[in-house]
Design an enzyme around this catalytic site. Structure first.
Site, PDB file in Angstrom:
ATOM      1  N   HIS A  21       0.988  -1.240   0.016  1.00 23.62           N
ATOM      2  CA  HIS A  21      -0.010   0.044   0.179  1.00 23.62           C
ATOM      3  C   HIS A  21       1.041   1.207   0.033  1.00 23.62           C
ATOM      4  O   HIS A  21       1.866   1.114   0.323  1.00 23.62           O
ATOM      5  CB  HIS A  21      -0.934  -0.029   1.159  1.00 23.62           C
ATOM      6  CG  HIS A  21      -0.324   0.028   2.741  1.00 23.62           C
ATOM      7  ND1 HIS A  21       0.627  -0.969   3.107  1.00 23.62           N
ATOM      8  CD2 HIS A  21      -0.243   1.053   3.468  1.00 23.62           C
ATOM      9  CE1 HIS A  21       0.941  -0.618   4.166  1.00 23.62           C
ATOM     10  NE2 HIS A  21       0.602   0.571   4.507  1.00 23.62           N
ATOM     11  N   ASP A  44       5.711   4.734   4.866  1.00 27.60           N
ATOM     12  CA  ASP A  44       6.880   3.828   5.396  1.00 27.60           C
ATOM     13  C   ASP A  44       6.737   2.437   4.665  1.00 27.60           C
ATOM     14  O   ASP A  44       7.549   1.451   4.840  1.00 27.60           O
ATOM     15  CB  ASP A  44       6.482   3.592   6.854  1.00 27.60           C
ATOM     16  CG  ASP A  44       5.008   3.091   7.098  1.00 27.60           C
ATOM     17  OD1 ASP A  44       4.121   3.323   6.230  1.00 27.60           O
ATOM     18  OD2 ASP A  44       4.782   2.204   8.070  1.00 27.60           O
ATOM     19  N   ASP A  91       2.053  -7.948  10.614  1.00 28.02           N
ATOM     20  CA  ASP A  91       2.274  -6.425  11.508  1.00 28.02           C
ATOM     21  C   ASP A  91       2.075  -6.446  12.866  1.00 28.02           C
ATOM     22  O   ASP A  91       1.289  -7.205  13.591  1.00 28.02           O
ATOM     23  CB  ASP A  91       1.011  -5.884  10.829  1.00 28.02           C
ATOM     24  CG  ASP A  91       0.808  -4.219  11.366  1.00 28.02           C
ATOM     25  OD1 ASP A  91       1.708  -3.963  12.028  1.00 28.02           O
ATOM     26  OD2 ASP A  91      -0.209  -3.793  10.668  1.00 28.02           O
ATOM     27  N   HIS A 108      -4.115  -0.443  12.538  1.00 22.53           N
ATOM     28  CA  HIS A 108      -3.228  -1.852  12.695  1.00 22.53           C
ATOM     29  C   HIS A 108      -4.215  -2.684  13.839  1.00 22.53           C
ATOM     30  O   HIS A 108      -4.768  -2.246  14.580  1.00 22.53           O
ATOM     31  CB  HIS A 108      -2.096  -1.483  13.370  1.00 22.53           C
ATOM     32  CG  HIS A 108      -1.042  -0.660  12.305  1.00 22.53           C
ATOM     33  ND1 HIS A 108      -0.372  -1.194  11.258  1.00 22.53           N
ATOM     34  CD2 HIS A 108      -0.907   0.615  12.228  1.00 22.53           C
ATOM     35  CE1 HIS A 108       0.157  -0.313  10.771  1.00 22.53           C
ATOM     36  NE2 HIS A 108      -0.297   0.923  11.169  1.00 22.53           N
ATOM     37  N   ASP A 165      19.490  14.090   3.349  1.00 21.84           N
ATOM     38  CA  ASP A 165      19.764  15.573   3.898  1.00 21.84           C
ATOM     39  C   ASP A 165      19.670  16.488   2.906  1.00 21.84           C
ATOM     40  O   ASP A 165      20.739  16.487   2.164  1.00 21.84           O
ATOM     41  CB  ASP A 165      21.274  15.431   4.790  1.00 21.84           C
ATOM     42  CG  ASP A 165      21.321  16.763   5.257  1.00 21.84           C
ATOM     43  OD1 ASP A 165      20.561  17.688   5.188  1.00 21.84           O
ATOM     44  OD2 ASP A 165      22.325  16.965   5.960  1.00 21.84           O
TER      45      ASP A 165
HETATM   46 ZN    ZN Z   1       3.178   0.634   7.751  1.00 22.23          ZN
HETATM   47 ZN    ZN Z   2       0.161   1.720   6.384  1.00 20.06          ZN
END
Ligand code: ZN
Ligand code: ZN
Length: 514
Positions: A81, A85, A203, A376, A452
C-alpha cells in the site's frame, strides 16, 4: 572481486532467504527481501522520519547494499500500500535498479505516479497488481489479497516459492465495517492456511494492545458527535495518505451541510488523485478551493489539513504559529487532531496542540472522543491471522523490538513452535531449506541511509555524531598562525567559540594563551 566469487559459495541455490532490510525493530522503512536461486523479489520500500537526535536529517531510507551487489537478481518490487513507510524509499532506491518493475494496486500506482514524476524516475514500469490477482515472476508467484487498513486497496501478499508458501500481511486490521465497504479477504487467508503456510510475516504495530482495534467507521461517528452543534470553523488534521479518514471528513461535514477545503500540498495532491480514481466520493460542490475560503461562513466550513504529526512545515503547526498563508487559528475554531503521534513525535505533536490551545481553540486529540483509531490489528486480530494461516514459521514484523517480542509470544500461545519464531533485526536473514526447516543466516549490512536535503547517503553516522557533539557541547576553535621556516607563532592566536561559554570568547586560563 566479482559478485560471483564473493557470493556463491555461502549461498546454496536451493535455499529460500527471507531478509528484512527495514521494518523490524522499528516502525518505518519497511523492506523485505525474498531470494531463491538467481531471483529476488522485494516487498515494499519505505522511509522513516528522522528521530529527534538525527540533526538536520530529512528522511531515513533502507541501506540496499545487499541488493545492489545482486542487482541482476532483482526481479520486482511488490507494494502492499502507498503509505510512506512502505513506498517512501522508492525514489532513492529505484535509480539503482533501472527496468525492474513495480507492482501495485490502482490507488498505490496513482499515488506513486506523482512521486515518480517528481523524482523523474521513468525507468521502472509501474504495473497492476490488484487484490485477488496473481503475478508470476520466475520461481516466485505473488497473489495479492485484500486486507483492511487506513488506506483503500491495502493488500497482503501470498508469495509462492519452490520451498513453500509465504504470507506477508502488509499493514492490516480486520475491519468488518470499512469505510469503502471492501472487506479483508478472510477466505483467501483461510485458503492459504489449508494449503499450508511455511512462513507468516505479520504486522506487530499494535501487538501490545489487547482486544480488537475499533472500526475506522467509529471515527466518522466521533467526527459527527464533535461537530454537532458547533457554529465555528472545524479543522481536522490527519495523514495526507489516510484516504478513508478524509472520506469521513467529507461525510461528517456533509451531515452538517459544511463545505470542505483541503490544505497541504501532499493532501491536496492525494485528494485529487483519489477523487480522479474514484476512491473518494463527495458532491463536487462540497469541495472548495482554498482561495475561496473567505466566501464560506465559519459555520459551514471544515478544513482538512496535514501536520497531525507536528511536522513544523505542515499545515496545522503553521496555522497554530500564525504562519499560514490561508488559515490563522481563531478562538472560535475547533481542531480535531485525527492521528496518534508516531513514536518519537509525541513532543512536537504536544507542542503544536499546546499552541492551538494558547490561541484559544478547542482541541480534540489522540483518543479523546475517539477521533482517531489505529489502522493496525490488536492482539485478538493478530491471533485470528495466526489461526487462519496456521504458519509453520513466524516472523513478527513492522514494530519496535518489544512489539515483535509480544507478537512472538502470541504466536507461541497459538501453537507455533518457539524455535520457529524469529525475533530479528534488520539485516538478519532467515534461510529455509527444501525440507521446511529454518535457520538464521549470516547478518548483512542493513543500516540507515540518511537523506539530508539533496544528498542521499553522504551524511553518515560520523557526521551525525559530530552534529550531536556540536549540539550538546558547542564548538571551540583555536586558530594559530605559524611561521613555516622558524616554527614561531606569528601574531596572537585566535579563539572562536560557539555555544561553549557565554559572553567573551576567552576566559580564565584560556586567556593565558592569547
Ligand atoms: Zn506501515
Ligand atoms: Zn500503512
Amino acid at each position: 572481486m566479482s559478485d560471483q566469487t564473493r557470493i556463491r559459495p555461502s549461498e546454496p541455490s536451493d535455499v529460500l532467504r527471507v531478509l528484512p532490510l527495514g521494518g523490524v525493530g522499528e516502525i518505518g522503512k519497511n523492506m523485505y527481501v525474498f531470494e531463491y536461486g538467481d531471483e529476488i523479489v522485494v516487498i515494499d520500500c519505505g522511509l522513516m522520519f528522522p528521530e529527534e537526535e538525527m540533526f538536520g536529517i530529512d528522511l531515513v531510507v533502507p541501506d540496499v547494499t545487499y541488493l545492489r551487489e545482486r542487482r541482476e537478481k532483482v526481479k520486482a518490487f511488490l507494494i502492499t500500500h502507498a503509505h510512506e513507510d512502505h513506498v517512501g524509499g522508492l525514489p532513492y532506491v529505484l535509480p539503482y535498479f533501472p527496468g525492474v518493475p513495480i507492482y501495485a494496486s490502482t490507488l498505490a500506482r496513482g499515488l506513486l505516479g506523482g512521486k515518480i514524476k517528481e523524482h523523474k524516475l521513468n525507468n521502472n514500469p509501474l504495473l497492476a497488481l490488484e487484490p485477488g490477482q496473481t503475478v508470476e515472476m520466475g520461481a516466485f508467484s505473488a497473489t495479492a489479497f485484500r486486507i483492511g487498513h487506513s488506506i483503500p486497496d491495502a493488500m497482503g501478499i501470498a508469495l509462492r516459492t519452490p520451498v513453500g508458501l509465504i504470507v506477508h500481511t502488509g499493514d492490516f486490521k480486520f475491519d468488518h465495517t470499512p469505510v469503502d465497504g471492501k472487506l479483508s479477504d478472510i477466505h483467501a487467508l483461510a485458503g492459504f492456511g489449508q494449503e499450508g503456510v511455511l512462513l507468516l510475516l505479520s504486522d506487530s504495530t499494535r501487538s501490545e494492545s489487547p482486544g480488537y482495534t475499533p472500526s475506522e467507521r467509529t471515527v466518522g461517528e466521533a467526527f459527527r458527535s464533535i461537530m454537532d452543534g458547533l457554529d465555528g470553523r472545524i479543522i481536522v488534521a490527519t495523514f495526507a495518505s489516510n484516504i478513508a479518514r478524509i472520506q469521513q471528513v467529507f461525510e461528517a461535514a456533509g451531515t452538517f451541510e459544511r463545505k470542505v477545503t483541503v490544505i497541504g500540498r501532499s493532501m491536496e495532491q492525494n485528494v485529487r488523485i483519489a477523487t480522479d480514481l474514484g476512491y473518494l466520493n463527495y458532491p463536487s460542490d462540497q469541495l472548495v478551493q482554498k482561495d475561496r475560503l473567505k466566501d464560506i461562513p465559519d459555520s459551514k466550513l471544515v478544513i482538512a489539513t496535514t501536520g497531525a504529526q507536528g511536522e513544523p512545515m505542515a499545515g496545522l503547526a503553521r496555522m497554530a504559529n500564525r504562519d499560514h498563508r490561508w488559515v490563522e487559528i481563531r478562538p472560535t475554531d475547533t481542531v480535531i487532531v485525527s492521528a496518534s503521534p508516531i513514536p518519537g513525535n509525541e513532543e512536537v505533536v504536544g507542542r503544536t496542540i499546546d499552541n492551538l490551545f494558547k490561541v484559544g481553540a478547542n482541541v480534540y486529540y489522540h483518543d479523546i472522543k475517539r477521533a482517531h483509531v489505529s489502522g493496525h490489528a490488536s492482539q485478538e486480530e493478530l491471533k485470528l491471522m495466526l489461526n487462519l494461516t496456521r504458519p509453520k514459521h513466524f516472523i513478527p514484523m513492522h514494530g519496535e523490538f518489544r512489539m515483535l517480542v509480544q507478537h512472538g509470544r502470541l504466536a507461541a500461545e497459538l501453537g507455533v513452535a518457539p524455535e520457529n519464531i524469529y525475533i530479528i533485526e534488520n539485516g538478519q536473514p532467515i534461510e529455509f531449506s527444501a525440507d521446511g526447516t529454518g535457520r538464521r543466516g549470516t547478518p548483512v549490512e542493513a543500516g540507515y541511509v540518511y537523506v539530508d536535503g539533496l544528498s542521499v547517503g553522504e551524511v553518515g553516522d560520523v557526521v551525525l555524531r559530530d552534529r550531536r557533539a556540536l549540539a550538546s557541547d558547542g564548538m571551540f576553535l583555536v586558530v594559530v598562525t605559524v611561521d613555516k621556516q622558524t616554527g614561531n607563532l606569528i601574531g596572537r592566536p585566535e579563539i572562536v567559540t560557539r555555544g561553549f561559554v557565554a559572553g567573551a570568547d576567552c576566559t580564565g586560563a584560556l586567556c593565558a594563551m592569547t
